[in-house]
Design an enzyme around this catalytic site. Sequence first.
Site, short mmCIF file in Angstrom:
data_model
loop_
_atom_site.label_atom_id
_atom_site.label_comp_id
_atom_site.label_asym_id
_atom_site.label_seq_id
_atom_site.Cartn_x
_atom_site.Cartn_y
_atom_site.Cartn_z
N LYS A 13 0.82 -1.21 0.00
CA LYS A 13 0.00 0.00 0.00
C LYS A 13 0.86 1.27 0.00
O LYS A 13 0.59 2.19 -0.75
CB LYS A 13 -0.94 0.03 1.23
CG LYS A 13 -1.94 -1.10 1.27
CD LYS A 13 -2.95 -0.92 2.41
CE LYS A 13 -2.35 -0.93 3.77
NZ LYS A 13 -1.78 -2.23 4.19
N ARG A 153 11.17 -2.21 10.67
CA ARG A 153 10.17 -1.71 11.60
C ARG A 153 10.06 -2.67 12.78
O ARG A 153 10.20 -3.87 12.62
CB ARG A 153 8.82 -1.60 10.89
CG ARG A 153 8.73 -0.36 10.05
CD ARG A 153 7.54 -0.35 9.16
NE ARG A 153 6.31 -0.85 9.77
CZ ARG A 153 5.12 -0.70 9.21
NH1 ARG A 153 5.01 -0.07 8.06
NH2 ARG A 153 4.05 -1.18 9.77
N ARG A 164 -0.31 -9.67 12.89
CA ARG A 164 -0.89 -8.57 12.11
C ARG A 164 -1.77 -9.13 10.99
O ARG A 164 -2.81 -8.58 10.66
CB ARG A 164 0.21 -7.67 11.55
CG ARG A 164 0.92 -6.91 12.65
CD ARG A 164 2.13 -6.20 12.14
NE ARG A 164 1.80 -5.07 11.30
CZ ARG A 164 2.65 -4.49 10.47
NH1 ARG A 164 3.88 -4.95 10.36
NH2 ARG A 164 2.26 -3.47 9.75
P1 AMP Z 1 0.95 0.48 8.86
O1 AMP Z 1 2.17 1.31 8.67
O2 AMP Z 1 -0.22 0.97 8.07
O3 AMP Z 1 1.19 -1.00 8.66
O4 AMP Z 1 0.52 0.65 10.40
C1 AMP Z 1 1.39 0.29 11.45
C2 AMP Z 1 0.61 0.09 12.75
O5 AMP Z 1 -0.04 1.32 13.09
C3 AMP Z 1 -0.51 -0.94 12.69
O6 AMP Z 1 -0.05 -2.26 12.89
C4 AMP Z 1 -1.40 -0.46 13.82
O7 AMP Z 1 -0.85 -0.79 15.09
C5 AMP Z 1 -1.32 1.06 13.67
N1 AMP Z 1 -2.34 1.57 12.73
C6 AMP Z 1 -2.15 2.16 11.52
N2 AMP Z 1 -3.31 2.49 10.94
C7 AMP Z 1 -4.28 2.07 11.81
C8 AMP Z 1 -5.69 2.12 11.77
N3 AMP Z 1 -6.36 2.64 10.72
N4 AMP Z 1 -6.37 1.60 12.84
C9 AMP Z 1 -5.72 1.09 13.91
N5 AMP Z 1 -4.38 1.01 13.99
C10 AMP Z 1 -3.66 1.50 12.96
#
Ligand code: AMP
Length: 207
Positions: A13, A153, A164
Amino acid sequence: MNLILLGAPGAGKGTQAELLAKRLDIPTISTGNCLREAVAAGTPLGLQAKTAMETGKLVPDDVVNGIVKERLAQDDCRKGFILDGFPRTIPQAEYLEKMGVRIDYVIDLEVPDDVIEPRMTGRRVCEKCGAPYHISRYKETTCAKCGGKLAPRADDKPETVRDRLRIYHEQTEPLKDYYGKAGTLRAIDGNREVPEISRQIIEAVEA
Ligand code: AMP
């Protein structure tokens, strides 16, 4: 144009959002990046989100909803935006709807779990600007855009990746049905080369 990028963690994404943002000249809103910045800055919001993020859990809806509301109110979102990683639950999607935010397309990047796992564990992210890289394609240790240091990360450890993915299937995947019913969902095969995926997304949104 107002877009949502849906898909499992590690589906690509972030990479596609960046390409699309350039092409359409609209900003990307990544709730993950916003939260990581808050964690790094040690703000109250960051402290609230830190444990959930490091263990691969979702941050509470009201916290992320607040971030998105604030960001969407900024001027640069008037001509459109790309939401990367939001919504991730049905209540978050309902929140967008309640705010009266119109969504033109929801791009669902489809990638099987067994392809995602090595993608995520080999992922490196710029500590300064958040740009994503993969060790199989990029051998440098610093960011090509800003020179920042690249690092894995905290939530890309194999056991956290599995959690996840489980949470994705339980809480985020139902959004396909939600947006399918709304008629805005466009499924894209995310298990291809980056430029080909990008070409398909552009075709879907410019059709
Ligand atoms: P990402 O970089 O989008 O994979 O997000 C990293 C982490 O941020 C996720 O594993 C969640 O812990 C948190 N996170 C990001 N976006 C959301 C969301 N829309 N709702 C809840 N947690 C989020």
